[in-house]
Design a protein around this motif. Structure first.
Motif, PDB file in Angstrom:
ATOM      1  N   GLY A  99       0.681   6.624   3.211  1.00  0.00           N
ATOM      2  CA  GLY A  99      -0.524   7.408   3.459  1.00  0.00           C
ATOM      3  C   GLY A  99      -1.800   6.594   3.359  1.00  0.00           C
ATOM      4  O   GLY A  99      -2.870   7.077   3.709  1.00  0.00           O
ATOM      5  N   TYR A 100      -1.714   5.373   2.866  1.00  0.00           N
ATOM      6  CA  TYR A 100      -2.882   4.519   2.762  1.00  0.00           C
ATOM      7  C   TYR A 100      -2.742   3.379   3.760  1.00  0.00           C
ATOM      8  O   TYR A 100      -1.664   2.879   4.006  1.00  0.00           O
ATOM      9  N   GLN A 133      -8.234  14.772  16.586  1.00  0.00           N
ATOM     10  CA  GLN A 133      -6.787  14.584  16.569  1.00  0.00           C
ATOM     11  C   GLN A 133      -6.166  15.326  15.389  1.00  0.00           C
ATOM     12  O   GLN A 133      -5.122  15.961  15.523  1.00  0.00           O
ATOM     13  N   VAL A 134      -6.823  15.288  14.242  1.00  0.00           N
ATOM     14  CA  VAL A 134      -6.332  16.003  13.060  1.00  0.00           C
ATOM     15  C   VAL A 134      -6.300  17.499  13.337  1.00  0.00           C
ATOM     16  O   VAL A 134      -5.321  18.193  13.033  1.00  0.00           O
ATOM     17  N   GLN A 178      -4.013   3.163  10.759  1.00  0.00           N
ATOM     18  CA  GLN A 178      -5.097   3.664  11.590  1.00  0.00           C
ATOM     19  C   GLN A 178      -5.591   5.017  11.098  1.00  0.00           C
ATOM     20  O   GLN A 178      -4.791   5.887  10.770  1.00  0.00           O
ATOM     21  N   ARG A 179      -6.878   5.192  11.062  1.00  0.00           N
ATOM     22  CA  ARG A 179      -7.482   6.475  10.694  1.00  0.00           C
ATOM     23  C   ARG A 179      -7.559   7.343  11.949  1.00  0.00           C
ATOM     24  O   ARG A 179      -8.041   6.900  12.986  1.00  0.00           O
ATOM     25  N   ARG A 180      -7.074   8.563  11.835  1.00  0.00           N
ATOM     26  CA  ARG A 180      -7.117   9.486  12.972  1.00  0.00           C
ATOM     27  C   ARG A 180      -8.510  10.087  13.095  1.00  0.00           C
ATOM     28  O   ARG A 180      -9.163  10.347  12.109  1.00  0.00           O
ATOM     29  N   ASP A 181      -8.940  10.336  14.333  1.00  0.00           N
ATOM     30  CA  ASP A 181     -10.239  10.954  14.500  1.00  0.00           C
ATOM     31  C   ASP A 181     -10.114  12.450  14.207  1.00  0.00           C
ATOM     32  O   ASP A 181      -9.030  13.023  14.307  1.00  0.00           O
ATOM     33  N   PRO A 182     -11.210  13.110  13.797  1.00  0.00           N
ATOM     34  CA  PRO A 182     -11.146  14.517  13.389  1.00  0.00           C
ATOM     35  C   PRO A 182     -10.555  15.450  14.445  1.00  0.00           C
ATOM     36  O   PRO A 182      -9.822  16.383  14.112  1.00  0.00           O
ATOM     37  N   THR A 228       0.861  -1.184   0.000  1.00  0.00           N
ATOM     38  CA  THR A 228       0.000   0.000   0.000  1.00  0.00           C
ATOM     39  C   THR A 228       0.893   1.228   0.000  1.00  0.00           C
ATOM     40  O   THR A 228       1.867   1.297   0.755  1.00  0.00           O
TER      41      THR A 228
END
Length: 66
Positions: A7-8, A17-18, A11-15, A4
């Motif tokens: 960047g793909y 945290q962004v 873990q997806r960061r929660d908004p 992959t």
């Protein structure tokens, strides 16, 4: 073998945290006018800054019944 690109995946960061990292790393602030943590004067300040920098928000449409 599975590959992959950077960047793909992971873990997806929660908004929140962004937003926090954006503030700390890039000095960018993302604020919602509906954030319950803000007082009315703070919301008004955010609204005024947004209008000064980016223009007025579109007027809310009226819903007509009948």
């Amino acid at each position: 073998m599975r590959f992959t690109p950077k960047g793909y995946g992971g873990q997806r960061r929660d908004p929140e945290q962004v937003k926090r990292e954006g503030w700390h790393e890039q000095h960018v602030l993302a604020v919602s006018l509906d954030d319950p943590r803000l007082t009315w004067p703070e919301r008004e300040l955010v609204r005024q800054l947004g209008e000064k920098l980016y223009g007025r928000l579109p007027a809310a449409r009226e819903v007509r019944h009948g």
